[in-house]
Scaffold this motif. Structure first.
Motif, PDB file in Angstrom:
ATOM      1  N   UNK A   1       1.011  -1.132  -0.060  1.00 14.47           N
ATOM      2  CA  UNK A   1      -0.269  -0.045  -0.089  1.00 14.47           C
ATOM      3  C   UNK A   1       0.947   1.192   0.198  1.00 14.47           C
TER       4      UNK A   1
ATOM      5  N   UNK B   1       1.632   4.155  -4.742  1.00  5.67           N
ATOM      6  CA  UNK B   1       1.724   5.256  -5.272  1.00  5.67           C
ATOM      7  C   UNK B   1       2.948   5.770  -6.043  1.00  5.67           C
TER       8      UNK B   1
ATOM      9  N   UNK C   1      -1.610  15.869  -3.138  1.00 10.02           N
ATOM     10  CA  UNK C   1      -1.852  14.493  -2.543  1.00 10.02           C
ATOM     11  C   UNK C   1      -0.610  14.208  -2.017  1.00 10.02           C
ATOM     12  N   UNK C   2      -0.996  13.664  -0.517  1.00  9.17           N
ATOM     13  CA  UNK C   2       0.290  13.303   0.040  1.00  9.17           C
ATOM     14  C   UNK C   2      -0.122  11.809   0.657  1.00  9.17           C
ATOM     15  N   UNK C   3       0.772  10.893   0.644  1.00  9.99           N
ATOM     16  CA  UNK C   3       0.520   9.821   1.589  1.00  9.99           C
ATOM     17  C   UNK C   3       1.486   9.585   2.685  1.00  9.99           C
TER      18      UNK C   3
ATOM     19  N   UNK D   1      -1.348   4.253   8.117  1.00 11.59           N
ATOM     20  CA  UNK D   1      -1.196   4.443   6.596  1.00 11.59           C
ATOM     21  C   UNK D   1      -2.353   5.567   6.494  1.00 11.59           C
ATOM     22  N   UNK D   2      -1.862   6.801   5.855  1.00 17.88           N
ATOM     23  CA  UNK D   2      -2.718   7.994   5.709  1.00 17.88           C
ATOM     24  C   UNK D   2      -2.466   8.434   4.412  1.00 17.88           C
ATOM     25  N   UNK D   3      -3.498   9.141   3.884  1.00 16.94           N
ATOM     26  CA  UNK D   3      -3.536   9.809   2.647  1.00 16.94           C
ATOM     27  C   UNK D   3      -4.224  11.117   2.747  1.00 16.94           C
TER      28      UNK D   3
ATOM     29  N   UNK E   1      -5.503  14.862   0.672  1.00 17.77           N
ATOM     30  CA  UNK E   1      -5.856  15.221  -0.458  1.00 17.77           C
ATOM     31  C   UNK E   1      -6.478  16.844  -0.496  1.00 17.77           C
TER      32      UNK E   1
ATOM     33  N   UNK F   1      -7.441  10.948   5.517  1.00 22.21           N
ATOM     34  CA  UNK F   1      -7.939   9.452   5.936  1.00 22.21           C
ATOM     35  C   UNK F   1      -6.658   8.805   6.739  1.00 22.21           C
ATOM     36  N   UNK F   2      -6.947   8.263   7.579  1.00 23.17           N
ATOM     37  CA  UNK F   2      -5.934   7.552   8.386  1.00 23.17           C
ATOM     38  C   UNK F   2      -6.455   6.122   8.977  1.00 23.17           C
ATOM     39  N   UNK F   3      -5.626   4.964   8.577  1.00 21.40           N
ATOM     40  CA  UNK F   3      -6.181   3.939   9.171  1.00 21.40           C
ATOM     41  C   UNK F   3      -4.984   3.142   9.811  1.00 21.40           C
TER      42      UNK F   3
ATOM     43  N   UNK G   1       2.842  13.283  -3.880  1.00 23.94           N
ATOM     44  CA  UNK G   1       2.505  12.706  -5.292  1.00 23.94           C
ATOM     45  C   UNK G   1       2.309  13.863  -6.099  1.00 23.94           C
TER      46      UNK G   1
ATOM     47  N   UNK H   1      -5.251   8.666  -7.707  1.00 24.42           N
ATOM     48  CA  UNK H   1      -4.647   8.220  -6.586  1.00 24.42           C
ATOM     49  C   UNK H   1      -5.396   8.138  -5.374  1.00 24.42           C
ATOM     50  N   UNK H   2      -6.051   9.267  -4.941  1.00 23.08           N
ATOM     51  CA  UNK H   2      -6.970   9.290  -3.859  1.00 23.08           C
ATOM     52  C   UNK H   2      -7.727   8.041  -3.611  1.00 23.08           C
TER      53      UNK H   2
ATOM     54  N   UNK I   1      -5.559   5.247  -2.526  1.00 25.13           N
ATOM     55  CA  UNK I   1      -5.186   5.163  -1.223  1.00 25.13           C
ATOM     56  C   UNK I   1      -6.465   4.898  -0.301  1.00 25.13           C
TER      57      UNK I   1
ATOM     58  N   UNK J   1      -7.194   1.121  -0.214  1.00 22.18           N
ATOM     59  CA  UNK J   1      -6.403   0.410   0.782  1.00 22.18           C
ATOM     60  C   UNK J   1      -6.525   0.762   2.090  1.00 22.18           C
ATOM     61  N   UNK J   2      -6.597   2.061   2.568  1.00 19.69           N
ATOM     62  CA  UNK J   2      -6.721   2.267   3.876  1.00 19.69           C
ATOM     63  C   UNK J   2      -8.297   1.675   4.514  1.00 19.69           C
TER      64      UNK J   2
ATOM     65  N   UNK K   1      -8.043  -1.974   4.920  1.00 22.55           N
ATOM     66  CA  UNK K   1      -7.422  -2.410   6.210  1.00 22.55           C
ATOM     67  C   UNK K   1      -8.162  -2.445   7.266  1.00 22.55           C
TER      68      UNK K   1
END
Lengths: 291, 242
Positions: free
Chosen positions: A4, A8, A41-43, A71-73, A75, A85-87, A291, B3-4, B7, B10-11, B14
């Motif tokens: 995951x 990207x 966009x950042x992960x 893991x987070x993204x 936008x 969003x963070x998991x 990204x 891409x978003x 992501x 995937x999140x 999980x």
């Protein structure tokens, strides 16, 4: 998780502009602290380690060693909004005084946050940003129980198991090579899926950053947290509630235009937690990919 | 945006990961009460014959005692007297109140619970007889008086010749701390399962009492002392564990 994290990279291979260049400010920021820029966009992948002790030593003490992999993204659909969003995936080793151990892998609570810049001193490369933060923690974790079927203390759960709204505000100042980040966040837990009720939590962060070089920054800060007591099946968990203040020291590095690494150590400075509850050193290491 | 979505997918996936939990048991000590078989009549050491109609004891707490702390801890006893039994459970103590009818449960072991002590040397066990909580196991409509008493005994006493008979009623409301030494220390330095049996032998409860000469207060006092001294903690023999 690794897949995951790496996903990207090939997708974004064609991109060229570096993140800090795009926003007109060279300050290195981790996810959540950044300046919003349309279509940014950042992960990120973050590992957190912490220790916790509940109960009286040699009598009924439980020790927790936790590694939380997040893991987070993030936008930004516009220059004013950032959605993230963070998991978390949580590993916990709970040790009792009688040498019994519970080794648990479990998902934590999925967290969604939206940050809206409500004031900035100028449009391009702003030096002052005031933002409002709103969000929600989803009850994706489950309540863990011991061999007797008794729920573990709330402090040892991977999440609250409840729908928890988040609200707060932040202020960020950019004045190269200095920057400042201050935020106040409240988490308002609701009743959990296993008849748990975590108390309201207020968190205050103040973080100063000095960036003598383009590729490296130093952080020094304070994190304060005050919690209301929590309840399981209507019974107060005696070792919840109170307040704690951490002193933090961190490093942020930019080994590549698109990759940012960070490390933070948080040392408990003042602990006034209810019951018999001692929190230990907390370490955080992470990677942010632009990204 | 593409891409978003990747992501986010995937999140969210999980969150669907199943929990995985591995539990390793530690040191555990199972505790059980073992009432001795009750004869139709108990012959005392002074020759009296006691015919029992009722013999009930309420226990509120069981606690392992470290070898370096075997001296009676008065503070703990004070706390035991002031608080309700359910408040005390810890890895070295069980706060589960239990009402034991010795006329009905003779010979049947009654499981009290499992202690989960830290490593160390333990030389004995403390049992505290005390009036029962309203939710005590074994409390029924027939023995509700155990909410006020630690021990209740009712029956008749006959002299040696069987000519004189007198009613016997003892209602002991006091907190009864009973400390028992093991015949060998329990040494725990790693995960293990051990068991302790607390034997209750009421055939000794009337020894040393001259019912013809002593008044009811003195009789009750002697019974109280006999109850405390009659409890015995028994460990399984080493051969049993092999």
């Amino acid at each position: 998780m690794i897949a995951a994290l790496l996903a990207p990279f090939p997708i974004a291979a064609g991109a060229s502009a570096c993140g800090t260049c795009g926003v007109g400010d060279p300050t290195l920021t981790i996810v959540g602290f950044e300046q919003p820029k349309s279509q940014r966009v950042r992960t990120s992948a973050t590992v957190r380690h912490r220790n916790d002790r509940i109960g009286e030593a040699q009598i009924d003490e439980l020790r927790l060693a936790e590694q939380r992999m997040e893991l987070a993204g993030a936008y930004s659909p516009s220059d004013r909004w950032t959605l993230s969003l963070m998991m978390p995936l949580v590993h916990r080793l709970v040790s009792a005084v009688n040498l019994a151990e519970a080794d648990i892998w479990a998902p934590g609570d999925l967290e969604f946050r939206a940050r809206a810049v409500i004031w900035r001193d100028r449009k391009f490369a702003p030096r002052h940003l005031v933002s409002l933060i709103g969000g929600l923690e989803f009850p994706t974790s489950s309540i863990e129980r011991d061999a007797e079927g008794v729920p573990l203390p709330l402090e040892f759960q991977a999440g609250t198991g409840s729908w928890d709204p988040i609200a707060g505000a932040s202020y960020t100042m950019f004045s190269d090579p200095w920057s400042l980040y201050v935020s106040s966040i409240g988490i308002f837990p609701t009743k959990g899926t296993a008849d748990t009720k975590v108390g309201l939590s207020f968190r205050q962060t103040a973080l100063g950053q000095f960036q003598p070089w383009r590729f490296l920054a130093f952080q020094l800060g304070v994190e304060f947290r005050i919690d209301q007591p929590g309840y399981i099946a209507g019974v107060r968990d005696p070792n919840t509630g109170g307040h704690i203040t951490y002193g933090t020291f961190g490093l942020v590095g930019l080994p590549h235009d698109k990759v940012l690494l960070h490390f933070t150590a948080a040392v408990p400075m003042i602990q006034r937690l209810d019951g018999s509850h001692v929190e230990g050193l907390a370490l955080t290491a992470g990677l942010v990919y632009e990204i | 945006m593409r891409f978003s979505l990747v992501i986010a997918a995937v999140l969210l996936s999980m969150a669907l990961l199943p929990n995985c939990m591995r539990v390793t048991d530690g040191i555990e000590v199972d505790v059980a009460y073992q009432p001795a078989a009750t004869p139709a009549a108990v012959r005392t050491d002074l020759g009296y014959r006691v015919r029992l109609d009722r013999a009930v004891i309420a226990v509120g707490r069981v606690e392992l005692i470290r070898c370096d702390n075997f001296v009676l801890d008065l503070w703990k006893l004070v706390r035991a007297a002031r608080a309700k039994a359910h408040e005390f459970s810890s890895p070295t103590s069980l706060g589960v109140p239990l009402v034991i009818d010795l006329m009905e449960s003779a010979g049947v072991p009654l499981f009290a619970g499992t202690l989960r002590p830290p490593p160390g040397r333990y030389c004995g066990i403390r049992v505290i007889g005390m009036p029962a909580d309203q939710d005590a196991e074994g409390l029924t409509d027939e023995n509700l008086d155990m909410m006020q008493n630690s021990v209740v005994i009712a029956g008749r006493v006959e002299d040696e010749a069987g000519e004189d008979q007198a009613a016997l009623l003892a209602e002991i409301w006091e907190i009864l701390p009973c400390e028992m030494r093991f015949d060998r220390p329990l040494v725990f330095d790693g995960p293990v399962v051990e068991s302790v049996s607390i034997q209750i032998d009421l055939t000794k409860w009337f020894d040393g009492i001259d019912f013809a000469l002593e008044d009811s207060t003195a009789v009750q006092q002697r019974i109280t002392e006999n109850v405390r001294s009659s409890l015995q903690a028994v460990l399984p023999s080493k051969e049993d564990g092999l």
